[in-house]
Design an enzyme around this catalytic site. Structure first.
Site, PDB file in Angstrom:
ATOM      1  N   CYS A 418      34.701  44.441  39.770  1.00 36.01           N
ATOM      2  CA  CYS A 418      34.279  45.656  39.079  1.00 36.01           C
ATOM      3  C   CYS A 418      33.200  45.285  38.076  1.00 36.01           C
ATOM      4  O   CYS A 418      32.762  44.137  38.021  1.00 36.01           O
ATOM      5  CB  CYS A 418      35.450  46.371  38.412  1.00 36.01           C
ATOM      6  SG  CYS A 418      36.098  45.548  36.945  1.00 36.01           S
ATOM      7  N   HIS A 606      37.475  51.036  29.508  1.00 36.84           N
ATOM      8  CA  HIS A 606      37.179  49.769  28.843  1.00 36.84           C
ATOM      9  C   HIS A 606      35.674  49.603  28.752  1.00 36.84           C
ATOM     10  O   HIS A 606      34.918  50.340  29.391  1.00 36.84           O
ATOM     11  CB  HIS A 606      37.807  48.589  29.583  1.00 36.84           C
ATOM     12  CG  HIS A 606      37.483  48.560  31.048  1.00 36.84           C
ATOM     13  ND1 HIS A 606      38.176  49.316  31.971  1.00 36.84           N
ATOM     14  CD2 HIS A 606      36.543  47.883  31.759  1.00 36.84           C
ATOM     15  CE1 HIS A 606      37.690  49.095  33.188  1.00 36.84           C
ATOM     16  NE2 HIS A 606      36.694  48.248  33.088  1.00 36.84           N
TER      17      HIS A 606
END
Length: 687
Positions: A418, A606
């Site tokens: 990611c 995040h």
């Protein structure tokens, strides 16, 4: 270098995407109710006075179903899309405001004290309010949603239920009245105009021209949006008035698709020719029309064949005055014949045959005279179709096997990548790792990394669909798998199936590989969370000290939307002294790049990879919402903010994955009354 995108840099959706989204929304109100519509069609065909089994008592179901039940179901479905069950309920009630004044029979019985008809402007009309339901249901739910957001967190404790119930009742009643006096006349005018337009096309033999739009739109947008979002509501009204409707056949006719596939069977090349027979069976008898779309996308000039075939089929239906009693869903020849009106069998069968023949003849000529020498890339065409549709096509996966099916040798190393490598990838890797271990493949290791840290040493790379191209640039030799749901993507099962094929008979060194994997698992790294104690880490059976402390847990979140929820989770990280205030902005920046929605009511926002300098120590925050937050169209009740300086947070992420794959554990989180209970639930789950 990892890509970041500021909110101002986000590209606006294209016109195609906006049209697709709107069409999908319309069809999403009809599709769940297709079974009820078909039931109405069967009862209408069989038990009305002109049917084969006339029965006045059973036939009495027909009127209330078409005027009341079906519009209410559609309004409920539309409201539920906007604001879950609460939106569905208020939308279902409000639609009564357009149902009553638009039914001539019912309106005539509504009189004032002087005995005069209240809705004199509606007399003589008998219009089933499908269009009204598709407008007022979602609109009422939207009003309800905005009200709930405006009062969220402002109601005094103990008065929540009182406010919720009375607000819903008042809004539903007001919107019903608005629908009755403002929307109903407009809807009647629209329905009348559309009906006149369709009749004009039929009377002047112009209905075949609709294929100029329908056939390309089926391939390039979404076939269900055209059929169930537009044609089905109009067709039901026509069927109610005439006993059948040709509109049900404009998109559902399987002839054009069958003609394309037959042409490939005879004149195609390579994979396309080999897969065409199976695709033809799925298309014609299974009714999954999308399976032929990639064959057209390989050779876009074949659109000429589908348009001509579609026009020929519609012309045949008009010539024979044919129609279906109710929608044919799916568009299988079996479903088409089951819904065919008693006097239309010959015409319907002829329309399918003519559409098939015309499409085949033109497609065969185009394929036979094609001088490109290129057989076409079926896998690429399938991927292109899925991209335009905005979702994975399970049927088309049978044409060009998923990318995971082309690996030549055994797969030993899988990486889930990611943007930042500390949130989404860790969760996805944890879920996939468990599936692989449960399937008995100890020789396979699953790690997670940021895309910026990828090297071309992995056998298989799993990424969010928006990041696949970036990952492919760094790992060209690997097999790439795209997912859109980190928690329970069906692609995980495809990967497990692949391992059963590629690794069988090639695991002679499985024991040594498993041993190496086991020893590696004992060493924690930023890319590979482990359930065992690690150097500087903590046992998986206990809670990591300081990672998710009591002060980082909020059981009653106050945010009303996605961005506010990200800020709320980020502020908890700042309050714990784990990050600088600038990290919260990086969390928003990360969300603009790729969604952190994980599935199963969970989001884990995040920061970007570049924001790691703003992290003082590893920490997490946990926020629970009584009313789910809308996260890019997905409901989220739990928001977990992440700041990972090292790997301390990874074991807890593994625990989170286990929890949110277990409905019982999610229920415990929903019922928890203290931060300590949240910690206990997460610590009690084996990583």
């Amino acid at each position: 270098m990892a890509s970041t995108m500021a909110p101002s840099d986000v590209q606006r959706p294209s016109a195609r995407v906006r049209v697709q989204k709107f069409g999908t929304f319309l069809s999403s109100m009809i599709m769940p109710n297709i079974g009820a519509i078909i039931a109405w069609g069967f009862i209408t065909a069989l038990f009305i006075p002109d049917g084969p089994f006339p029965n006045a008592q059973i036939a009495s179901i027909v009127g209330p179903s078409i005027y009341f039940l079906l519009p209410i179901l559609i309004a409920y479905a539309g409201g539920k899309i906007i604001h879950d069950v609460r939106g569905g309920v208020v939308g279902a009630f409000a639609v009564m405001g357009v149902i009553l004044p638009t039914s001539g029979t019912l309106a005539a019985s509504a009189v004032d004290k002087a005995g005069n008809s209240i809705f004199t402007w509606a007399n003589g009309h008998e219009a089933p309010m499908f269009l009204g339901a598709m407008i007022l249901g979602p609109l009422t739910a939207w009003v309800m949603k905005k009200f709930d957001q405006s009062v969220h967190g402002r109601v005094k404790p103990g008065f929540e239920m009182l406010v919720d119930n009375f607000a819903a009742g008042i809004i539903a009643a007001v919107m019903a009245i608005v629908g009755m006096f403002a929307l109903a006349p407009v809807v009647l005018a629209i329905v009348g105009a559309l009906g006149s337009a369709v009749q004009f096309l039929v009377d002047h033999s112009l209905l075949p021209l609709t294929s100029l739009f329908i056939e390309p739109a089926k391939v390039f947008f979404l076939n269900n949006a055209i059929n169930h979002g537009v044609l089905t509501p109009l067709g039901i009204q026509q069927a109610q008035e005439q006993g059948k409707s040709v509109l049900f056949l404009l998109e559902a006719n399987p002839g054009p698709g069958l003609g394309i596939l037959l042409a490939y069977m005879v004149f195609g090349k390579g994979t396309a020719r080999a897969s065409a027979p199976g695709a033809a069976l799925v298309h014609f008898f299974g009714g999954i029309h999308e399976i032929y779309f990639p064959y057209v996308l390989m050779k876009p000039k074949l659109l000429l064949a589908t348009i001509a075939g579609g026009m020929a089929g519609v012309f045949t239906n008009v010539l024979f005055h044919t129609g279906l009693r109710a929608p044919a869903a799916p568009g299988s020849i079996i479903a088409v014949l089951l819904q065919t009106a008693t006097d239309s069998y010959i015409g319907v069968i002829m329309s399918v045959a003519v559409a098939t023949g015309v499409t085949f003849a033109i497609a065969a000529f185009l394929l036979k005279t094609d001088r490109s020498g290129d057989e076409g890339d079926l896998a690429a065409a399938t991927s292109s179709m899925e991209s335009m549709k905005g979702k994975k096509s399970l049927a088309s996966a049978t044409l060009a096997p998923a990318a995971v099916a082309v690996h030549a040798g055994p797969i030993r190393q899988i990486v889930f990548a990611c943007d930042a490598g500390m949130g989404s990838s860790a969760m996805g890797a944890s879920v996939l790792r468990r599936k692989i271990q449960a399937a008995g493949h100890p020789e396979v290791t699953v790690v997670n990394k940021s895309i910026a840290n990828l090297t071309d040493t992995f056998d298989l790379v799993v990424t969010h669909q928006d990041l696949t191209e970036r990952a492919r640039q760094r790992t060209e030799s690997a097999v790439h798998v795209s997912v859109d749901n980190f928690m329970n993507s069906p692609r995980y099962d495809e990967i497990v199936d692949l391992l059963s094929r590629t690794n069988t008979g090639a695991t002679g060194d499985a024991a040594s590989t498993a041993g190496a994997a086991a020893s590696t698992a004992g060493v924690a790294s930023a890319a590979e969370p482990s359930g065992t104690p690690s150097a500087g880490g903590h046992a998986a059976t206990g809670q990591q000290p300081g990672v998710l402390g009591r002060e980082g847990i909020r059981l009653a979140g106050t945010a009303a939307d996605r961005d506010s929820a990200i800020t709320e989770a980020g502020d908890l990280l700042v309050a714990q002294g784990a990050v600088d205030a600038t990290y919260v902005a990086a969390m928003h920046e990360r969300e603009q790049s790729v969604s952190t929605y994980m599935g199963n009511l969970l989001a884990i926002p995040h920061g970007t990879n570049e924001a790691k300098g703003s992290i003082r120590r590893t920490a997490m925050s946990f926020v629970r919402y009584a009313t789910p937050v809308d996260w890019n169209g997905n409901p989220v009740s739990f928001v977990v903010g992440i700041a990972g300086a090292g790997d301390d947070h990874l074991t807890l992420l593994s625990k989170l994955a286990t929890v949110f794959l277990d409905n019982d554990q999610v229920a415990r989180l929903e019922a928890a009354t203290s931060p300590e209970e949240i910690q206990e639930i997460l610590a009690a789950v084996e990583a």
